[in-house]
Design an enzyme around this catalytic site. Sequence first.
Site, short mmCIF file in Angstrom:
data_model
loop_
_atom_site.label_atom_id
_atom_site.label_comp_id
_atom_site.label_asym_id
_atom_site.label_seq_id
_atom_site.Cartn_x
_atom_site.Cartn_y
_atom_site.Cartn_z
N ALA A 1 4.96 8.57 1.62
CA ALA A 1 4.88 7.85 0.22
C ALA A 1 6.74 7.37 0.05
O ALA A 1 7.28 7.81 0.74
CB ALA A 1 5.07 8.92 -0.86
N ASP A 2 6.57 6.37 -0.50
CA ASP A 2 7.95 5.52 -0.99
C ASP A 2 8.57 5.10 0.19
O ASP A 2 9.77 4.92 0.66
CB ASP A 2 8.94 6.59 -1.40
CG ASP A 2 8.38 6.97 -2.81
OD1 ASP A 2 7.65 6.26 -3.68
OD2 ASP A 2 8.45 8.25 -3.25
N ARG A 3 7.71 4.80 1.30
CA ARG A 3 8.29 4.30 2.68
C ARG A 3 9.38 5.56 3.27
O ARG A 3 9.98 4.85 4.26
CB ARG A 3 8.96 2.92 2.46
CG ARG A 3 8.29 1.77 1.94
CD ARG A 3 6.95 1.51 2.86
NE ARG A 3 6.27 0.55 2.41
CZ ARG A 3 4.92 0.56 1.93
NH1 ARG A 3 4.47 1.80 1.76
NH2 ARG A 3 4.46 -0.59 1.64
N LEU A 4 9.28 6.59 2.90
CA LEU A 4 10.14 7.55 3.68
C LEU A 4 9.44 8.20 4.87
O LEU A 4 8.74 9.33 4.70
CB LEU A 4 10.63 8.53 2.77
CG LEU A 4 11.92 9.20 3.00
CD1 LEU A 4 13.08 8.46 3.30
CD2 LEU A 4 12.35 10.30 2.15
N ARG B 1 0.77 -1.03 0.09
CA ARG B 1 0.04 0.06 0.05
C ARG B 1 0.83 1.25 0.01
O ARG B 1 2.11 1.26 0.57
CB ARG B 1 -0.69 0.12 1.23
CG ARG B 1 -2.01 -0.88 1.36
CD ARG B 1 -2.50 -0.68 2.70
NE ARG B 1 -3.13 0.51 3.22
CZ ARG B 1 -4.10 0.98 3.04
NH1 ARG B 1 -5.14 0.48 2.18
NH2 ARG B 1 -4.35 2.22 3.34
#
Length: 213
Positions: free
Chosen positions: A190-193, A9
């Site tokens: 977003a982007d696991r950041l 997700r």
Amino acid sequence: MTEPAGMRRTYHRGQLDESLVSRTWLEQFHLWFHDATADPAVVEANAMQVATVGADCRPSVRTVLLKGVDERGLVFYTNYESAKARDLAANPYAAVVFAWLAHERQVRASGAVQRVDRAETEAYFATRPRGSQLSAWASAQSSIVSSRAVLERTLADLEARYTGVDIPAPPNWGGYRLAPDTVEFWQGRADRLHDRLRYRRAGERWVLERLAP
Ligand SMILES: Cc1cc2nc3c(=O)[nH]c(=O)nc-3n(C[C@H](O)[C@H](O)[C@H](O)COP(=O)(O)O)c2cc1C
């Protein structure tokens, strides 16, 4: 079965910024707790997982319900002879986590744990529905029971014994308060950041630190 490795997700609902978060962990907790309780998509917003480590050095974790929070810490109620209570007697530290996944949020806290005053336990116990009060008496939590029927018979006996009278708090049941020395707020990005901001007690004051996701 759905392949877990393929589950993915994107988190996009919010952000955490040093300039926008509250001055204290408690104010920030109140804000997020309010968001969680106001949203029917968050089931049991006051459910938190409590991790303990007993004398055997093995961690153990289970869900309990938050029943109070103020500057002193986070309160939950349980059986004082349960496995978690044995752990806490041997090692009075715990960690908790709230996973408000509908909001892409997590809150973690850790610190020392103490029993709440007996008067506080009794005041809270008096607010519980009668069935919950009786079950607190009926269940020797974490012990092995031979069948469900045994529990139901015990409950029926207690119902008969307490008909028409107030049910006192069992002596082996009560609250614990975790006094946090760290409280971390995590917001998925977003982007696991992701954003992670941690309030950490440093002597008399608290410091706010950003942690790498
Ligand atoms: C949603 C939910 C809420 C729970 N709330 C409590 C609670 O407030 N107190 C409690 O003692 N156990 C609660 N439990 C049960 C615990 O997870 C656990 O099974 C029980 O406390 C025994 O844990 P222990 O053997 O590690 O001591 C809850 C479980 C769930 C799933």
